[in-house]
Design a protein around this motif. Sequence first.
Motif, mmCIF file in Angstrom:
data_model
loop_
_atom_site.group_PDB
_atom_site.id
_atom_site.type_symbol
_atom_site.label_atom_id
_atom_site.label_comp_id
_atom_site.label_asym_id
_atom_site.label_seq_id
_atom_site.Cartn_x
_atom_site.Cartn_y
_atom_site.Cartn_z
ATOM 1 N N MET A 1 0.809 -1.251 -0.025
ATOM 2 C CA MET A 1 0.051 0.025 -0.073
ATOM 3 C C MET A 1 0.812 1.140 0.028
ATOM 4 O O MET A 1 1.959 1.434 0.840
ATOM 5 N N SER A 2 0.552 2.107 -0.670
ATOM 6 C CA SER A 2 1.375 3.514 -0.828
ATOM 7 C C SER A 2 1.174 4.103 0.313
ATOM 8 O O SER A 2 0.238 4.183 1.062
ATOM 9 N N ARG A 3 2.166 5.016 0.639
ATOM 10 C CA ARG A 3 2.193 5.793 1.895
ATOM 11 C C ARG A 3 1.306 7.079 1.703
ATOM 12 O O ARG A 3 0.907 7.642 2.565
ATOM 13 N N TYR A 4 0.872 7.376 0.329
ATOM 14 C CA TYR A 4 -0.003 8.720 0.285
ATOM 15 C C TYR A 4 -1.273 8.192 0.233
ATOM 16 O O TYR A 4 -2.221 8.167 -0.411
ATOM 17 N N TYR A 5 -1.971 7.738 1.379
ATOM 18 C CA TYR A 5 -3.251 7.724 1.651
ATOM 19 C C TYR A 5 -3.964 8.423 2.927
ATOM 20 O O TYR A 5 -2.796 8.629 3.907
ATOM 21 N N SER A 6 -5.052 8.729 3.157
ATOM 22 C CA SER A 6 -5.405 9.292 4.060
ATOM 23 C C SER A 6 -5.730 8.396 5.186
ATOM 24 O O SER A 6 -5.699 7.236 5.110
ATOM 25 N N SER A 7 -5.917 9.238 6.253
ATOM 26 C CA SER A 7 -6.140 8.514 7.452
ATOM 27 C C SER A 7 -7.465 7.353 7.537
ATOM 28 O O SER A 7 -7.473 6.314 8.477
ATOM 29 N N SER A 8 -8.391 7.763 6.808
ATOM 30 C CA SER A 8 -9.501 6.944 6.409
ATOM 31 C C SER A 8 -9.475 5.845 5.661
ATOM 32 O O SER A 8 -10.299 5.112 5.230
ATOM 33 N N SER A 9 -7.969 5.371 5.000
ATOM 34 C CA SER A 9 -7.769 4.493 4.201
ATOM 35 C C SER A 9 -8.422 4.694 2.809
ATOM 36 O O SER A 9 -8.233 3.525 2.038
ATOM 37 N N SER A 10 -8.839 5.708 2.325
ATOM 38 C CA SER A 10 -9.252 6.193 0.945
ATOM 39 C C SER A 10 -8.290 6.580 0.179
ATOM 40 O O SER A 10 -7.475 7.301 0.634
ATOM 41 N N PRO A 11 -8.336 5.975 -1.116
ATOM 42 C CA PRO A 11 -7.027 6.409 -1.977
ATOM 43 C C PRO A 11 -7.184 8.044 -2.180
ATOM 44 O O PRO A 11 -8.315 8.564 -2.196
ATOM 45 N N ILE A 12 -6.230 8.567 -2.305
ATOM 46 C CA ILE A 12 -6.176 10.004 -2.660
ATOM 47 C C ILE A 12 -6.514 10.470 -4.052
ATOM 48 O O ILE A 12 -6.095 9.298 -4.977
ATOM 49 N N LYS A 13 -7.185 11.140 -4.225
ATOM 50 C CA LYS A 13 -7.911 11.731 -5.422
ATOM 51 C C LYS A 13 -6.814 12.060 -6.491
ATOM 52 O O LYS A 13 -5.903 13.044 -5.984
ATOM 53 N N ARG A 14 -6.726 12.185 -7.748
ATOM 54 C CA ARG A 14 -5.792 12.681 -8.442
ATOM 55 C C ARG A 14 -6.174 13.987 -8.903
ATOM 56 O O ARG A 14 -7.281 14.325 -8.978
ATOM 57 N N LEU A 15 -5.226 14.784 -8.991
ATOM 58 C CA LEU A 15 -5.220 16.178 -9.336
ATOM 59 C C LEU A 15 -5.862 16.407 -10.571
ATOM 60 O O LEU A 15 -6.879 17.344 -10.547
ATOM 61 N N LEU A 16 -5.618 15.641 -11.423
ATOM 62 C CA LEU A 16 -6.440 15.895 -12.695
ATOM 63 C C LEU A 16 -7.724 15.300 -12.916
ATOM 64 O O LEU A 16 -8.405 15.436 -14.004
ATOM 65 N N GLY A 17 -7.959 14.229 -11.999
ATOM 66 C CA GLY A 17 -9.257 13.761 -11.910
ATOM 67 C C GLY A 17 -9.440 12.836 -13.104
ATOM 68 O O GLY A 17 -10.478 12.219 -13.733
ATOM 69 N N GLN A 18 -8.479 12.111 -13.597
ATOM 70 C CA GLN A 18 -8.232 11.221 -14.666
ATOM 71 C C GLN A 18 -7.496 9.911 -14.187
ATOM 72 O O GLN A 18 -6.816 9.892 -13.411
ATOM 73 N N ASP A 19 -8.200 8.919 -14.707
ATOM 74 C CA ASP A 19 -7.558 7.607 -14.544
ATOM 75 C C ASP A 19 -6.438 7.027 -15.421
ATOM 76 O O ASP A 19 -5.791 6.348 -15.434
ATOM 77 N N ARG A 20 -6.392 7.928 -16.743
ATOM 78 C CA ARG A 20 -5.634 7.519 -17.928
ATOM 79 C C ARG A 20 -4.329 8.235 -17.513
ATOM 80 O O ARG A 20 -4.041 9.089 -16.713
ATOM 81 N N PRO A 21 -3.214 7.413 -18.006
ATOM 82 C CA PRO A 21 -1.707 7.962 -17.972
ATOM 83 C C PRO A 21 -1.687 9.572 -18.406
ATOM 84 O O PRO A 21 -2.593 9.983 -19.474
ATOM 85 N N LEU A 22 -0.744 10.238 -18.001
ATOM 86 C CA LEU A 22 -0.581 11.743 -18.374
ATOM 87 C C LEU A 22 -0.437 11.928 -19.915
ATOM 88 O O LEU A 22 -0.620 12.599 -20.589
ATOM 89 N N HIS A 23 0.326 10.693 -20.424
ATOM 90 C CA HIS A 23 1.095 10.690 -21.712
ATOM 91 C C HIS A 23 -0.378 10.668 -22.418
ATOM 92 O O HIS A 23 -0.277 11.109 -23.756
ATOM 93 N N ALA A 24 -1.419 9.718 -22.236
ATOM 94 C CA ALA A 24 -2.353 9.680 -23.230
ATOM 95 C C ALA A 24 -3.399 10.820 -22.983
ATOM 96 O O ALA A 24 -3.966 11.233 -23.911
ATOM 97 N N LEU A 25 -3.288 11.671 -21.838
ATOM 98 C CA LEU A 25 -4.118 12.980 -21.961
ATOM 99 C C LEU A 25 -3.682 14.048 -22.906
ATOM 100 O O LEU A 25 -4.295 14.711 -23.410
ATOM 101 N N PHE A 26 -2.201 13.872 -23.400
ATOM 102 C CA PHE A 26 -1.771 14.710 -24.244
ATOM 103 C C PHE A 26 -1.797 14.132 -25.563
ATOM 104 O O PHE A 26 -0.997 14.794 -26.344
ATOM 105 N N GLY A 27 -2.510 13.411 -26.011
ATOM 106 C CA GLY A 27 -2.702 12.408 -27.239
ATOM 107 C C GLY A 27 -1.760 11.260 -27.558
ATOM 108 O O GLY A 27 -2.161 10.603 -28.507
#
Length: 216
Positions: free
Chosen positions: A1-27
């Motif tokens: 488990m990644s250390r970047y999780y909140s105390s409620s064990s819920s995954p951190i929301k991505r800043l861009l709100g996308q599940d696709r890789p950043l490379h795919a977002l740029f085309g």
Amino acid sequence: MSRYYSSSSSPIKRLLGQDRPLHALFGGGKVADIILWRDKRVSASILAGVSIIWTLFEVLEYNFLSLLCHISITAMLLVFIWSNGAALLGQPPPKIPELILSEKAFTRVALTFRAKLTQFLSLLHYVACGKDLKWFLLTVLSLWILSVIGSWCSTISLLFFVLVCGLTIPALYERYEEEVDYLASRGSQDLKEFFKRVDSRVLERIPRGPAKRKSN
């Protein structure tokens, strides 16, 4: 488990709100490779070229016509030396126009430019028709902000700033994506908690007059 999780064990929301890789977002093409520094030589060359142009025009206050003439003189001298040196060595002279402006490359660039321009004009037409009021207002507001920023600095400096940000911020975000998402999520949570405290300690204690009864 990644250390970047909140105390409620819920995954951190991505800043861009996308599940696709950043490379795919740029085309996912050549442009994405350059922006994310997958092709380091091209990305570094573009960044260095843009920095040199900005330094010449903004720092050294070089005149565009003078720069164009000096570049032409230097190019002509190089071609002169190359052509005469090739003749002395028995080599064929350089065919620079065919190397730079080949028909295939020119056609590909023209078709790509036409497709991008058509896509941009279609998007602008869709927004200008007012079919999506939110995008219409955001576009008008963005253009107004851009005009204000343009009155504060020169166009070359603004373009230089945009290009440098475009060639650095996405690559840095991709490299430190988890850290940035974690800090952004924590900052958003802290901001929400701050507004809740302000609402409970300040706004709710403001005295309000008695509610008026409705007459029957």
